[in-house]
Motif scaffolding. Structure first.
Motif, PDB file in Angstrom:
ATOM      1  N   ALA A 170      24.985 -22.415  11.144  1.00 56.72           N
ATOM      2  CA  ALA A 170      23.965 -22.949  12.050  1.00 56.72           C
ATOM      3  C   ALA A 170      24.065 -24.455  12.225  1.00 56.72           C
ATOM      4  CB  ALA A 170      22.570 -22.571  11.534  1.00 56.72           C
ATOM      5  N   LEU A 171      24.468 -25.148  11.184  1.00 52.51           N
ATOM      6  CA  LEU A 171      24.569 -26.600  11.250  1.00 52.51           C
ATOM      7  C   LEU A 171      25.471 -27.052  12.388  1.00 52.51           C
ATOM      8  CD1 LEU A 171      24.123 -29.433   9.933  1.00 52.51           C
ATOM      9  CD2 LEU A 171      26.150 -28.961   8.551  1.00 52.51           C
ATOM     10  N   LEU A 172      26.576 -26.341  12.617  1.00 51.12           N
ATOM     11  CA  LEU A 172      27.514 -26.737  13.660  1.00 51.12           C
ATOM     12  C   LEU A 172      26.899 -26.624  15.040  1.00 51.12           C
ATOM     13  CD1 LEU A 172      30.797 -25.133  12.282  1.00 51.12           C
ATOM     14  CD2 LEU A 172      30.151 -27.541  12.261  1.00 51.12           C
ATOM     15  N   HIS A 173      26.075 -25.595  15.261  1.00 53.02           N
ATOM     16  CA  HIS A 173      25.438 -25.430  16.563  1.00 53.02           C
ATOM     17  C   HIS A 173      24.484 -26.584  16.840  1.00 53.02           C
ATOM     18  CE1 HIS A 173      27.217 -21.503  16.991  1.00 53.02           C
ATOM     19  NE2 HIS A 173      26.712 -21.114  15.833  1.00 53.02           N
ATOM     20  N   ARG A 174      23.846 -27.081  15.801  1.00 50.36           N
ATOM     21  CA  ARG A 174      22.954 -28.221  15.980  1.00 50.36           C
ATOM     22  C   ARG A 174      23.734 -29.482  16.332  1.00 50.36           C
ATOM     23  NH1 ARG A 174      20.184 -25.631  11.473  1.00 50.36           N
ATOM     24  NH2 ARG A 174      18.064 -25.077  12.083  1.00 50.36           N
ATOM     25  N   MET A 216      15.189 -28.111  26.756  1.00 47.20           N
ATOM     26  CA  MET A 216      14.527 -27.388  25.670  1.00 47.20           C
ATOM     27  C   MET A 216      13.307 -28.159  25.168  1.00 47.20           C
ATOM     28  SD  MET A 216      15.931 -24.466  25.031  1.00 47.20           S
ATOM     29  CE  MET A 216      15.500 -24.100  23.326  1.00 47.20           C
ATOM     30  N   ALA A 217      13.442 -29.467  25.087  1.00 46.11           N
ATOM     31  CA  ALA A 217      12.303 -30.275  24.650  1.00 46.11           C
ATOM     32  C   ALA A 217      11.142 -30.128  25.619  1.00 46.11           C
ATOM     33  CB  ALA A 217      12.725 -31.735  24.537  1.00 46.11           C
ATOM     34  N   ARG A 218      11.454 -30.114  26.924  1.00 46.22           N
ATOM     35  CA  ARG A 218      10.413 -29.981  27.939  1.00 46.22           C
ATOM     36  C   ARG A 218       9.746 -28.609  27.875  1.00 46.22           C
ATOM     37  NH1 ARG A 218      13.439 -30.937  32.240  1.00 46.22           N
ATOM     38  NH2 ARG A 218      13.142 -33.182  32.012  1.00 46.22           N
ATOM     39  N   ALA A 219      10.557 -27.573  27.566  1.00 52.08           N
ATOM     40  CA  ALA A 219      10.028 -26.208  27.618  1.00 52.08           C
ATOM     41  C   ALA A 219       9.409 -25.733  26.311  1.00 52.08           C
ATOM     42  CB  ALA A 219      11.159 -25.252  28.018  1.00 52.08           C
ATOM     43  N   VAL A 220       9.918 -26.250  25.181  1.00 53.78           N
ATOM     44  CA  VAL A 220       9.566 -25.641  23.893  1.00 53.78           C
ATOM     45  C   VAL A 220       8.754 -26.542  22.968  1.00 53.78           C
ATOM     46  CG1 VAL A 220      10.526 -24.571  21.816  1.00 53.78           C
ATOM     47  CG2 VAL A 220      11.631 -24.182  24.026  1.00 53.78           C
ATOM     48  N   CYS A 221       9.048 -27.853  22.971  1.00 52.11           N
ATOM     49  CA  CYS A 221       8.398 -28.733  21.990  1.00 52.11           C
ATOM     50  C   CYS A 221       6.880 -28.678  22.135  1.00 52.11           C
ATOM     51  CB  CYS A 221       8.888 -30.162  22.156  1.00 52.11           C
ATOM     52  SG  CYS A 221       8.132 -31.310  20.989  1.00 52.11           S
ATOM     53  N   CYS A 222       6.196 -28.314  21.039  1.00 55.36           N
ATOM     54  CA  CYS A 222       4.740 -28.169  21.070  1.00 55.36           C
ATOM     55  C   CYS A 222       4.025 -29.391  20.510  1.00 55.36           C
ATOM     56  CB  CYS A 222       4.316 -26.916  20.308  1.00 55.36           C
ATOM     57  SG  CYS A 222       4.608 -27.025  18.520  1.00 55.36           S
ATOM     58  N   ASP A 237      17.477 -30.806  11.275  1.00 53.69           N
ATOM     59  CA  ASP A 237      18.064 -29.780  10.416  1.00 53.69           C
ATOM     60  C   ASP A 237      17.079 -29.111   9.467  1.00 53.69           C
ATOM     61  OD1 ASP A 237      20.686 -30.145  11.437  1.00 53.69           O
ATOM     62  OD2 ASP A 237      20.888 -31.958  10.246  1.00 53.69           O
ATOM     63  N   PHE A 238      15.874 -29.653   9.372  1.00 57.46           N
ATOM     64  CA  PHE A 238      14.910 -29.033   8.459  1.00 57.46           C
ATOM     65  C   PHE A 238      13.504 -28.918   9.051  1.00 57.46           C
ATOM     66  CE2 PHE A 238      12.011 -28.674   4.894  1.00 57.46           C
ATOM     67  CZ  PHE A 238      12.664 -27.770   4.075  1.00 57.46           C
ATOM     68  N   ALA A 239      13.036 -29.979   9.687  1.00 54.83           N
ATOM     69  CA  ALA A 239      11.625 -30.029  10.061  1.00 54.83           C
ATOM     70  C   ALA A 239      11.261 -29.164  11.260  1.00 54.83           C
ATOM     71  CB  ALA A 239      11.212 -31.474  10.326  1.00 54.83           C
ATOM     72  N   CYS A 240      12.100 -29.172  12.287  1.00 53.72           N
ATOM     73  CA  CYS A 240      11.729 -28.498  13.534  1.00 53.72           C
ATOM     74  C   CYS A 240      11.834 -26.985  13.412  1.00 53.72           C
ATOM     75  CB  CYS A 240      12.590 -28.989  14.690  1.00 53.72           C
ATOM     76  SG  CYS A 240      12.065 -28.281  16.272  1.00 53.72           S
ATOM     77  N   ASN A 241      10.720 -26.305  13.622  1.00 52.28           N
ATOM     78  CA  ASN A 241      10.688 -24.841  13.515  1.00 52.28           C
ATOM     79  C   ASN A 241      11.244 -24.147  14.747  1.00 52.28           C
ATOM     80  OD1 ASN A 241       9.423 -24.664  10.909  1.00 52.28           O
ATOM     81  ND2 ASN A 241       7.535 -25.362  11.877  1.00 52.28           N
ATOM     82  N   PHE A 242      11.535 -24.913  15.804  1.00 54.09           N
ATOM     83  CA  PHE A 242      12.030 -24.309  17.048  1.00 54.09           C
ATOM     84  C   PHE A 242      13.519 -24.575  17.255  1.00 54.09           C
ATOM     85  CE2 PHE A 242       7.484 -25.054  17.823  1.00 54.09           C
ATOM     86  CZ  PHE A 242       7.085 -23.760  18.126  1.00 54.09           C
ATOM     87  N   GLY A 243      14.152 -25.208  16.293  1.00 55.96           N
ATOM     88  CA  GLY A 243      15.583 -25.469  16.418  1.00 55.96           C
ATOM     89  C   GLY A 243      15.930 -26.539  17.433  1.00 55.96           C
ATOM     90  N   LEU A 244      14.994 -27.447  17.700  1.00 58.13           N
ATOM     91  CA  LEU A 244      15.267 -28.543  18.627  1.00 58.13           C
ATOM     92  C   LEU A 244      15.993 -29.679  17.900  1.00 58.13           C
ATOM     93  CD1 LEU A 244      11.861 -28.534  20.550  1.00 58.13           C
ATOM     94  CD2 LEU A 244      13.978 -27.310  21.091  1.00 58.13           C
ATOM     95  N   HIS A 245      16.327 -30.724  18.644  1.00 57.21           N
ATOM     96  CA  HIS A 245      17.186 -31.779  18.096  1.00 57.21           C
ATOM     97  C   HIS A 245      16.547 -33.158  18.224  1.00 57.21           C
ATOM     98  CE1 HIS A 245      19.850 -28.405  18.764  1.00 57.21           C
ATOM     99  NE2 HIS A 245      20.777 -28.977  18.022  1.00 57.21           N
ATOM    100  N   PRO A 246      15.469 -33.406  17.515  1.00 55.27           N
ATOM    101  CA  PRO A 246      14.837 -34.727  17.597  1.00 55.27           C
ATOM    102  C   PRO A 246      15.778 -35.872  17.242  1.00 55.27           C
ATOM    103  CG  PRO A 246      13.390 -33.170  16.485  1.00 55.27           C
ATOM    104  CD  PRO A 246      14.700 -32.490  16.644  1.00 55.27           C
ATOM    105  N   SER A 247      16.661 -35.677  16.260  1.00 59.77           N
ATOM    106  CA  SER A 247      17.554 -36.775  15.857  1.00 59.77           C
ATOM    107  C   SER A 247      18.492 -37.166  16.989  1.00 59.77           C
ATOM    108  CB  SER A 247      18.355 -36.390  14.604  1.00 59.77           C
ATOM    109  OG  SER A 247      19.123 -35.231  14.834  1.00 59.77           O
TER     110      SER A 247
END
Length: 432
Positions: free
Chosen positions: A228-232, A243-249, A302-312
């Protein structure tokens, strides 16, 4: 001391590559040797401290005296008993402290380490010197010891791990092809992608063509494509904005878990996610200065986001846009550290989340890699590339000066004995 360090070509071996003779041209209250080995799966600092603890302690004392520092501290993880024992024996009655860190990520981040040891917070846009500290990686300090005894930087300790047949740590001549090191470890097991560096902050390399060991290389990992790390790491920016526009809550978990935010540095990834999703960087307003304190550790992604988004990734995009706009950081600490101890992420939990636990294997030292060819980059440091002082066809000995900087930079030496086969603006090739 600075002349010898310059002559030997020592730079920050932990990844930054800043010329050490320039870094030590100062005064400080605290000198810290960082042997935490922040990234999972790597074993280079462990080997260096276990093997060269007396040399590191001796060099730390000399650097402490040079800086006029009151304290010299060597930081290691408490669970690495062999490292701790080696250090305690080497320190003896010497005026060197040992800081034992819990196994948390990113314990080796220098600002994190400074706060843990001194209670001081390096301000946004600032340097460790702003709080009276100088920090050097354990490999750098060992190279300083070598430099003070007239030996230049010619080799780098590298861990080859992940999904390889024989995980190992080796001493590799600078300029060694990373593909040769992968072969030395028995090659990748299965369909893998390489990561140069550690799993979280290292970069992905689909192929190793042209990739070589530099003065800052710490690891080479092979990971199966399905990890999974590679996909991130490989996510496309345009998709991530959508994705951020559609999913980030806006749950703000990324901000709550950020170690720099917990130190009072106002790093708020959830606000950057909101701004970029809305298409306006201005939405973050006066909070933008905190973005400069993001160290790209990847916890938010890699840890905090429960939706698999990429804040970093979004943080780096936002930082890049500020840089392009001419915005510069303002030195500040916005608030007192809040909940720092309660927000420290156990490395074991992080590896479990990223499916890396199965690769957390011992990587014993396997000696020095024997190579017949090296391609030495002329830029392995902060500053401009060095200029060659050798010509094609010239015979060189290991340790011989082959390139020197014209401004900020560090000397470069032959890592093997042989004949100069090629000289370009980017590299010098030597063959035995």
């Amino acid at each position: 001391m600075l002349d010898r360090i310059f002559a030997a070509g020592v730079v920050g071996a932990g990844g930054a590559g800043f010329p050490t003779h320039v870094k030590y041209k100062t005064q400080a209250e605290v000198f810290i040797v960082n042997a935490i080995e922040c990234e999972p799966l790597l074993r280079t600092d462990r080997y260096i401290v276990e093997t060269y603890a007396p040399q590191i302690v001796e060099a730390a004392l000399q650097i402490k005296a040079h800086l006029g520092a009151k304290r010299a501290v060597v930081a290691v993880k408490a669970h690495n008993a062999s490292m701790v024992d080696a250090l305690r024996r080497a320190v003896g009655e010497a005026e060197v402290e040992i800081y034992l860190s819990p196994s948390v990520y990113p314990a080796g981040d220098e600002q994190n380490l400074i706060y843990c040891i001194t209670g001081r917070v390096v301000p946004t846009g600032g340097l460790p010197l702003d709080v009276g500290c100088v920090v050097s990686n354990a490999a750098t300090v060992y190279q300083v010891y070598e430099a003070l005894h007239g030996r230049p930087v010619t080799d780098k300790i590298v861990t080859i791990g992940g999904a390889v047949a024989r995980p190992m740590t080796v001493c590799a001549p600078i300029g060694t092809a990373l593909s040769d090191l992968l072969a030395l470890a028995g090659g990748a097991v299965g369909d893998c992608v390489s990561i140069i560096g550690g799993p979280l902050m290292g970069r992905v390399a689909e192929h190793l063509d042209g990739e070589v060991v530099t003065k800052t290389t710490g690891g080479l990992l092979a990971l199966p494509r399905e990890v999974a790390l590679l996909h991130r790491k490989e996510a496309e920016l345009s998709r991530e904005v959508k994705m951020a526009r559609a999913v980030c809550c806006q749950c703000s978990m990324c901000t709550q878990m950020c170690p720099r935010n917990a130190m009072g540095l106002n790093v708020q990834p959830h606000k950057v996610m909101r701004a970029l999703a809305a298409g306006s960087c201005a939405l973050i307003g006066p909070e933008a200065n905190g973005v400069w304190s993001c160290c790209d550790c990847g916890i938010c992604t890699d840890f905090a986001c429960n939706f698999g988004l990429h804040p970093s990734k979004m943080m780096q995009v936002y930082k890049g846009r500020m840089r392009e706009s001419g915005v510069k950081p303002v030195k500040e600490v916005r608030h007192a550290p809040q909940g720092f101890e309660n927000k420290r992420l156990p490395t074991s939990r992080l590896m479990g989340r990223l499916d890396l636990s199965r690769y957390d294997a011992d990587a014993p030292f396997a000696g020095t890699a024997e190579v017949q060819r090296v391609q030495i980059p002329l830029k392995m440091h902060a500053g401009g590339p060095c200029k060659s002082v050798v010509s094609v066809g010239e015979a060189v000995q290991k340790g011989q000066l082959i390139a020197r900087p014209e401004g900020l930079g560090a000397n470069i030496h032959a890592s093997i004995a042989g004949t100069v086969a090629a000289v370009t603006a980017q590299t010098i090739e030597i063959r035995t």
